[in-house]
Motif scaffolding. Structure first.
Motif, PDB file in Angstrom:
ATOM      1  N   ASP A  58       1.328  16.009   0.682  1.00  0.00           N
ATOM      2  CA  ASP A  58       1.987  14.712   0.766  1.00  0.00           C
ATOM      3  C   ASP A  58       0.953  13.622   1.038  1.00  0.00           C
ATOM      4  O   ASP A  58       0.306  13.620   2.083  1.00  0.00           O
ATOM      5  CB  ASP A  58       3.029  14.764   1.887  1.00  0.00           C
ATOM      6  N   PRO A  59       0.767  12.676   0.121  1.00  0.00           N
ATOM      7  CA  PRO A  59      -0.291  11.673   0.301  1.00  0.00           C
ATOM      8  C   PRO A  59      -0.049  10.724   1.468  1.00  0.00           C
ATOM      9  O   PRO A  59      -0.991  10.075   1.925  1.00  0.00           O
ATOM     10  CB  PRO A  59      -0.291  10.928  -1.034  1.00  0.00           C
ATOM     11  N   LEU A  60       1.179  10.650   1.957  1.00  0.00           N
ATOM     12  CA  LEU A  60       1.468   9.760   3.080  1.00  0.00           C
ATOM     13  C   LEU A  60       1.416  10.481   4.424  1.00  0.00           C
ATOM     14  O   LEU A  60       1.584   9.854   5.466  1.00  0.00           O
ATOM     15  CB  LEU A  60       2.836   9.112   2.884  1.00  0.00           C
ATOM     16  N   LEU A  91       3.567   5.859  -3.037  1.00  0.00           N
ATOM     17  CA  LEU A  91       4.802   6.476  -3.525  1.00  0.00           C
ATOM     18  C   LEU A  91       4.830   6.558  -5.044  1.00  0.00           C
ATOM     19  O   LEU A  91       5.308   7.551  -5.615  1.00  0.00           O
ATOM     20  CB  LEU A  91       6.009   5.685  -3.030  1.00  0.00           C
ATOM     21  N   GLU A  92       4.324   5.531  -5.713  1.00  0.00           N
ATOM     22  CA  GLU A  92       4.448   5.474  -7.164  1.00  0.00           C
ATOM     23  C   GLU A  92       3.265   6.107  -7.892  1.00  0.00           C
ATOM     24  O   GLU A  92       3.427   6.665  -8.985  1.00  0.00           O
ATOM     25  CB  GLU A  92       4.609   4.023  -7.618  1.00  0.00           C
ATOM     26  N   ALA A  93       2.069   6.029  -7.317  1.00  0.00           N
ATOM     27  CA  ALA A  93       0.874   6.563  -7.977  1.00  0.00           C
ATOM     28  C   ALA A  93       0.367   7.853  -7.351  1.00  0.00           C
ATOM     29  O   ALA A  93      -0.500   8.506  -7.928  1.00  0.00           O
ATOM     30  CB  ALA A  93      -0.243   5.514  -7.966  1.00  0.00           C
ATOM     31  N   GLY A  94       0.855   8.211  -6.160  1.00  0.00           N
ATOM     32  CA  GLY A  94       0.450   9.460  -5.523  1.00  0.00           C
ATOM     33  C   GLY A  94      -0.828   9.392  -4.726  1.00  0.00           C
ATOM     34  O   GLY A  94      -1.368  10.426  -4.321  1.00  0.00           O
ATOM     35  N   LYS A  95      -1.334   8.194  -4.465  1.00  0.00           N
ATOM     36  CA  LYS A  95      -2.573   8.066  -3.691  1.00  0.00           C
ATOM     37  C   LYS A  95      -2.330   8.361  -2.215  1.00  0.00           C
ATOM     38  O   LYS A  95      -1.231   8.110  -1.698  1.00  0.00           O
ATOM     39  CB  LYS A  95      -3.133   6.641  -3.822  1.00  0.00           C
ATOM     40  N   ILE A  96      -3.352   8.881  -1.532  1.00  0.00           N
ATOM     41  CA  ILE A  96      -3.228   9.051  -0.094  1.00  0.00           C
ATOM     42  C   ILE A  96      -3.118   7.671   0.560  1.00  0.00           C
ATOM     43  O   ILE A  96      -3.503   6.656  -0.028  1.00  0.00           O
ATOM     44  CB  ILE A  96      -4.393   9.863   0.496  1.00  0.00           C
ATOM     45  N   ARG A  97      -2.606   7.648   1.786  1.00  0.00           N
ATOM     46  CA  ARG A  97      -2.275   6.377   2.417  1.00  0.00           C
ATOM     47  C   ARG A  97      -3.473   5.433   2.491  1.00  0.00           C
ATOM     48  O   ARG A  97      -3.361   4.245   2.174  1.00  0.00           O
ATOM     49  CB  ARG A  97      -1.721   6.620   3.825  1.00  0.00           C
ATOM     50  N   SER A  98      -4.631   5.928   2.885  1.00  0.00           N
ATOM     51  CA  SER A  98      -5.784   5.036   3.038  1.00  0.00           C
ATOM     52  C   SER A  98      -6.223   4.459   1.700  1.00  0.00           C
ATOM     53  O   SER A  98      -6.706   3.325   1.631  1.00  0.00           O
ATOM     54  CB  SER A  98      -6.951   5.766   3.713  1.00  0.00           C
ATOM     55  N   GLU A  99      -6.045   5.223   0.615  1.00  0.00           N
ATOM     56  CA  GLU A  99      -6.407   4.700  -0.707  1.00  0.00           C
ATOM     57  C   GLU A  99      -5.407   3.654  -1.181  1.00  0.00           C
ATOM     58  O   GLU A  99      -5.777   2.671  -1.829  1.00  0.00           O
ATOM     59  CB  GLU A  99      -6.508   5.839  -1.710  1.00  0.00           C
ATOM     60  N   GLY A 128       0.811  -1.210   0.000  1.00  0.00           N
ATOM     61  CA  GLY A 128       0.000   0.000   0.000  1.00  0.00           C
ATOM     62  C   GLY A 128       0.843   1.259   0.000  1.00  0.00           C
ATOM     63  O   GLY A 128       0.529   2.241  -0.688  1.00  0.00           O
ATOM     64  N   GLU A 129       1.927   1.247   0.753  1.00  0.00           N
ATOM     65  CA  GLU A 129       2.828   2.404   0.768  1.00  0.00           C
ATOM     66  C   GLU A 129       3.496   2.596  -0.582  1.00  0.00           C
ATOM     67  O   GLU A 129       3.648   3.728  -1.064  1.00  0.00           O
ATOM     68  CB  GLU A 129       3.873   2.228   1.863  1.00  0.00           C
TER      69      GLU A 129
END
Length: 506
Positions: free
Chosen positions: A325-327, A96-104, A91-92
Motif C-alpha cells: 500500500d503506497p499510503l 491514490l490515482e497513480a500508485g505512488k508512495i506517500r512521500s513521492e 499529494g494523497e
C-alpha cells in the motif's frame, strides 16, 4: 489499504476539491492501481468540445499576451499559494490515482510549488540582448514575445508535475494552456484545474477566460491538439512511439514540439566508488515509483572488481524492500499502474532469461489480497551482454547488470542505446568524473556524478537526446520554448548605411 478505504479516501478528496458531481457524471471509469477499485466515472470531452477549448485559449492569448509579465507572474504566485494550502490533499490524490508512495506524491506537489516559485522570478527576467551593430547610429536588439496557445499532453507517472512545468512557464511567458492528461490519471488533472480556478478568483479581472483548459478523454483529443494550427507549441510526454507520431504531424503544419520521451538510463560504478552511496542511489533510482519514471535506472554498468560486492548488496536491499500500500507508513514500492504494465515486465524478464540473463525477483506479490492490482518484487537481472532486450525500455522495476573492465568501454556501453535521457557515475576518481561529463562522455541530457539518475531539481533544464526527443522543460532557459524571438534594428541617425557595405544609391 482496503478497497473500501481507497474509495472512501478518494470520495473525501474529490469532495474537498469540489469534484464530487463531476466524478459521477459519465461512463469513463477511473481506477486506482492500489487495489483496482473504481474511483470515478467521468464524462469525456468530444472533439468539438476540444475545438471550442482551443478557441477559448486563442481568445485568451489575445488578451494575456498584453498583460505585463510581472503581473502574469502574480497569477502563478497565487497558484503556488493554493498548492501550498492543498499540498497534503493533492499529494494523497496523486498516490491514490497513480500508485505512488506517500512521500513521492507529496514530492510531486512540492515540485509544482517549486516551479511556480521559479516562474514568478522568471516573470521579471524574460530578457533579450543588445547587440553591437556594424552600422553607425544604429541599435540592434532581441525581444522575446509570447508564442501562443500551448498544448500539453502528459503521462500517468507524473500526473501533475509535468503539466505544472509547462503551465507555470507558459503563463508567465504570456501563453494559455490546453491540457490533455493521461487517461489513467484524469482526477488529479481535474483537481489541478479546481485549484487553479481558486488562484484566478484571487487574481482578479486581468485574467481572461480560457487561460487553462482541460480535455478529458482518449487519443482523439490529443490528436486534436497535435493537428490544430492554433496550438503554437505541443509539449508531449510519453513513449518514443508516441513521439514518432506527434513530431512529424506538428512539423507538417510548422508548429513547435517539446518532446519528453523514453529513457534507458545507466549508472556506471567505478572501482573507487563509495558503495554505500551507490547502493542507496541505485536502489531509489531503479525502484522509485515502481520503476515507472522516465529517469529510472534500468542498466547498471559495474566494474569487474566491485561487481560481486555491489550485486550482493543490491540483492540484499531488494529482498528487504517493503512492497505494498503506497499510503502505508514504511512502504517504498507501490504498484505498477495496471495489468498491461505487469505483462510487459514479465515479457521482458522472459526475453532477458532467453538471452542468458539470470533473474532475481520480478514475481507478482499480494495477488490474493489485491487480485485487481499489480504489485511486484523489483527485478535484478545479471546479463552476459547488452542485448536487444536490455536496449529496449521496459517501464517497470527491472535493473539489468552489466560488467566492464575498461573505462572507455563503460562509456561506450552507456551510450549504446537509442535513448539519451539520464545517466550517472559513482566514482571518486576526478579524471573519470570529468571524462564522464565531457563531450566524449555521456551522451545524455542529464549526467550526474555520485547521485542516481532520478530526482532532478526544477532549476536545471530537464530533457534528453536521441530518441528521448531533444526537448527541455522546467529550469534554466527552458522558458524560451514558450516564446518567439524578434530581432530589432533601430536607426537613430539621419543616414541609411546598409549592412555588409552594400551600396544602393537612388
Amino acid at each position: 489499504m482496503t478497497l473500501t478505504s481507497v474509495a472512501t479516501s478518494s470520495a473525501r478528496l474529490l469532495d474537498q476539491f469540489g469534484l464530487s458531481a463531476i466524478a459521477q457524471a459519465g461512463d469513463w471509469p477511473v481506477r486506482s492501481p492500489i487495489d483496482g477499485s473504481l474511483l470515478a466515472r467521468l464524462r469525456t470531452h468530444t472533439v468539438d468540445e476540444a475545438d471550442a477549448a482551443i478557441a477559448r485559449a486563442q481568445q485568451a492569448f489575445a488578451v494575456w499576451r498584453n498583460v505585463p509579465a510581472p503581473r502574469r507572474g502574480e497569477l502563478v504566485r497565487l497558484f503556488g499559494e493554493v498548492l501550498r494550502e492543498e499540498k497534503a490533499a493533492l499529494g494523497e490524490l496523486v498516490s491514490l490515482e497513480a500508485g505512488k508512495i506517500r512521500s513521492e506524491g507529496l514530492g510531486e506537489v512540492q515540485e509544482m510549488i517549486d516551479i511556480c516559485d521559479f516562474a514568478v522570478g522568471l516573470s521579471r527576467q524574460l530578457h533579450g540582448l543588445t547587440i553591437a551593430s556594424e552600422r553607425p547610429g544604429h541599435r540592434m536588439m532581441e525581444q522575446w514575445h509570447p508564442l501562443g496557445v500551448v498544448g500539453v499532453i502528459s503521462a500517468f507517472n507524473f500526473p501533475v508535475a509535468v503539466w505544472a512545468w509547462n503551465a507555470a512557464l507558459a503563463l508567465v511567458c504570456g501563453d494559455p494552456v490546453v491540457w490533455k492528461p493521461s487517461e489513467k490519471t484524469p482526477l488529479t488533472a481535474l483537481a489541478c484545474q479546481a485549484l487553479f480556478a481558486r488562484a484566478l478568483q484571487r487574481f482578479g479581472a486581468d485574467a481572461p477566460a480560457g487561460l487553462s483548459e482541460l480535455l478529458i478523454g482518449g487519443a482523439s483529443l490529443g490528436e486534436r491538439l497535435v493537428d490544430d494550427p492554433r496550438v503554437a507549441l505541443v509539449s508531449a510526454t510519453g513513449s518514443t512511439r508516441m513521439g514518432r507520431a506527434v513530431g512529424p504531424r506538428v512539423a507538417q503544419r510548422f508548429g513547435r514540439v517539446l518532446l519528453e520521451l523514453g529513457g534507458n538510463n545507466a549508472v556506471i560504478v567505478a572501482p573507487t566508488a563509495d558503495l554505500d552511496l551507490a547502493v542507496r542511489g541505485i536502489a531509489f533510482a531503479a525502484v522509485g515509483t515502481c520503476g515507472q519514471r522516465c529517469t529510472s535506472t534500468r542498466r547498471l554498468i559495474v566494474h569487474e572488481s566491485v561487481r560481486e560486492a555491489l550485486v550482493a548488496r543490491l540483492k540484499q536491499a531488494y529482498a528487504g524492500l517493503p512492497v505494498g500500500d503506497p499510503l502505508a507508513e514504511g512502504t517504498l514500492v507501490g504498484p505498477l499502474v495496471d495489468g498491461a504494465a505487469f505483462e510487459a515486465m514479465q515479457a521482458a524478464l522472459r526475453a532477458a532469461a532467453a538471452e542468458g540473463g539470470t533473474v532475481t525477483g520480478g514475481e507478482r506479490l499480494l495477488a490474493d489480497a489485491h487480485p485487481d492490482a499489480f504489485y511486484v518484487r523489483p527485478a535484478l537481472v545479471e546479463m552476459p551482454a547488452q542485448t536487444a532486450t536490455v536496449r529496449h525500455e521496459t517501464f517497470a522495476p527491472i535493473l539489468y547488470v552489466l560488467t566492464y573492465r575498461d573505462f572507455d568501454a563503460a562509456i561506450a556501453l552507456q551510450n549504446d542505446v537509442p535513448q539519451g535521457l539520464s545517466s550517472a557515475i559513482f566514482t571518486n576518481d576526478l579524471r573519470e568524473a570529468e571524462a564522464f561529463l565531457a563531450a566524449s562522455g555521456s551522451d545524455c541530457g542529464i549526467a550526474n556524478v555520485n547521485i542516481g539518475t532520478s530526482g532532478a531539481e526544477i532549476g536545471g533544464a530537464f530533457g534528453g537526446e536521441k530518441e528521448t526527443g531533444g526537448g527541455r522543460e522546467s529550469g534554466s532557459d527552458a522558458w524560451k520554448n514558450y516564446m518567439r524571438r524578434a530581432t530589432n534594428t533601430v536607426n537613430h541617425s539621419r543616414s541609411l548605411p546598409l549592412a555588409q557595405g552594400v551600396r544602393f544609391d537612388i
